[in-house]
Design a protein around this motif. Sequence first.
Motif, PDB file in Angstrom:
ATOM      1  N   ARG A 185      -0.509   5.821 -14.014  1.00 60.49           N
ATOM      2  CA  ARG A 185      -0.401   4.363 -13.193  1.00 60.49           C
ATOM      3  C   ARG A 185       0.646   4.889 -12.121  1.00 60.49           C
ATOM      4  NH1 ARG A 185      -2.207  -0.225 -15.926  1.00 60.49           N
ATOM      5  NH2 ARG A 185      -3.003   0.225 -17.984  1.00 60.49           N
ATOM      6  N   ASP A 186       0.377   4.119 -10.815  1.00 58.39           N
ATOM      7  CA  ASP A 186       1.273   4.139  -9.828  1.00 58.39           C
ATOM      8  C   ASP A 186       2.538   3.429 -10.151  1.00 58.39           C
ATOM      9  OD1 ASP A 186       0.975   1.425  -9.681  1.00 58.39           O
ATOM     10  OD2 ASP A 186      -0.671   1.715  -7.812  1.00 58.39           O
ATOM     11  N   GLU A 187       3.542   3.349  -9.050  1.00 58.06           N
ATOM     12  CA  GLU A 187       4.608   2.491  -9.284  1.00 58.06           C
ATOM     13  C   GLU A 187       4.722   1.091  -9.481  1.00 58.06           C
ATOM     14  OE1 GLU A 187       6.821   3.571  -5.580  1.00 58.06           O
ATOM     15  OE2 GLU A 187       6.942   5.585  -5.937  1.00 58.06           O
ATOM     16  N   ASP A 188       3.579   0.588  -9.153  1.00 56.20           N
ATOM     17  CA  ASP A 188       3.404  -0.884  -9.586  1.00 56.20           C
ATOM     18  C   ASP A 188       2.694  -0.892 -11.019  1.00 56.20           C
ATOM     19  OD1 ASP A 188       4.565  -1.294  -7.123  1.00 56.20           O
ATOM     20  OD2 ASP A 188       2.611  -1.332  -5.960  1.00 56.20           O
ATOM     21  N   GLY A 189       2.432   0.053 -11.667  1.00 52.03           N
ATOM     22  CA  GLY A 189       1.927  -0.058 -12.987  1.00 52.03           C
ATOM     23  C   GLY A 189       0.127  -0.291 -12.962  1.00 52.03           C
ATOM     24  N   LYS A 190      -0.269   0.048 -11.872  1.00 51.62           N
ATOM     25  CA  LYS A 190      -1.794  -0.044 -11.734  1.00 51.62           C
ATOM     26  C   LYS A 190      -2.386   1.301 -12.000  1.00 51.62           C
ATOM     27  CE  LYS A 190      -1.413  -3.892  -8.198  1.00 51.62           C
ATOM     28  NZ  LYS A 190      -1.830  -4.177  -6.999  1.00 51.62           N
ATOM     29  N   CYS A 192      -4.381   4.443 -11.568  1.00 50.78           N
ATOM     30  CA  CYS A 192      -4.489   5.261 -10.265  1.00 50.78           C
ATOM     31  C   CYS A 192      -5.239   6.659 -10.701  1.00 50.78           C
ATOM     32  CB  CYS A 192      -3.277   5.361  -9.717  1.00 50.78           C
ATOM     33  SG  CYS A 192      -2.148   6.415 -10.561  1.00 50.78           S
ATOM     34  N   LYS A 196      -2.035   9.709  -7.946  1.00 49.53           N
ATOM     35  CA  LYS A 196      -1.264   8.575  -7.496  1.00 49.53           C
ATOM     36  C   LYS A 196      -2.028   7.741  -6.429  1.00 49.53           C
ATOM     37  CE  LYS A 196       1.400   9.373 -10.842  1.00 49.53           C
ATOM     38  NZ  LYS A 196       1.482   8.833 -12.131  1.00 49.53           N
ATOM     39  N   GLU A 198      -4.117   4.052  -6.247  1.00 49.07           N
ATOM     40  CA  GLU A 198      -4.543   3.038  -6.913  1.00 49.07           C
ATOM     41  C   GLU A 198      -6.321   3.259  -7.017  1.00 49.07           C
ATOM     42  OE1 GLU A 198      -6.537  -0.291  -7.640  1.00 49.07           O
ATOM     43  OE2 GLU A 198      -6.038  -0.046  -5.528  1.00 49.07           O
TER      44      GLU A 198
END
Length: 356
Positions: A185-190, A192, A196, A198
């Motif tokens: 997951r990326d920094e926004d929690g999505k 990916c 990294k 999305e």
Amino acid sequence: MPETKGLLERLNGGETIIVAEGYIFAFERLCYVQAGPFVPEVVVEHPELVRQMYRDFVRAGSDVVQALTYYAHRSKMSLVSRADDLEEANRLALRMAREVADETGTLMCGDICNTGQYTPGDDAKTALIKDMFKEQVEWAAEEGADFIVAETLVNLGEAMLALEAIKMYGKGLPAVVTLTVQIARDEDGKLCTNDKVEATEALRKLEEAGADVVGFNCSRGPDTILPLLEDAKKAGIKVPLAVLPVPYRTIQEEPTFMTLTDTKTGKLCFPVDLDCHLCTRNDIVNFGKRCAELGIPYVGLCCGNSPHYTRSLAESLGRKPEATRYSPNMSLHVIYGADEKLNAYERESAANNNNR
């Protein structure tokens, strides 16, 4: 036989293409591929079996014969001391696929895949990967592929290298690129890619780079891969979308078949104890129907696939492939059936006895 329409002609004409993948796992179950390295040595050792499996999947409803060159790249072949067989294995798999496609009026595609070598910023490994993709793409084009698939790519960076190779060395053949989104997951929690990016944004970047079809394959089962496609659909990806899950009952808590655990032992099931998580045929039917609702034009199944699943997928889309002749008919079952034919023999025997 009339000339077979090309991939993009069919997709742009509103058709849905069914693609059977999953040969590696299928041959592992038949004891011709070793779990772990998963190298398709069967192509060289038992080519007749590969040719037959190509036919079996077409008979079950696949519109494409995907050449068994997955993991037949230089890195994997060297792992099992098969580097000397590299070109032979690729060309043989491609030639047999071309033969079966010509016999059956289907399409044939070449296949390149994840290398296990990709490291962002490592120029030496990037050069190695480029060379591996180049030779496989050139062989596929020379052996008459109708298009080329780059699949099971967990990093957008490697997917871009694969697409670049197809565009440079594929002699104008269409490029289908499918990513494998695992649990990163990326920094926004999505969700990916492993590098990294999305998931939907990664598809958009592939589209912008010239991919003709983009989507997701492998790792996730129907229930955990479809949300990715739903997001991509909403995001307005313009090129046709592809989805080819594994036929396993992955769940939100265990979203990939590599994270599935055995409810009896608590141990990880991948790769050889996944049987307890296999999808039912009805699961595959529901998957096919949902793909139709979403308007996904390129659909199939990956690791764990077998002809009965491909047949179920085809039938969910309203088709009747040759193998439909042997689809279940429980009305003739000795216990559950109710067809009058079941009692015909008894009635005939009774009548004969009465006439004696």
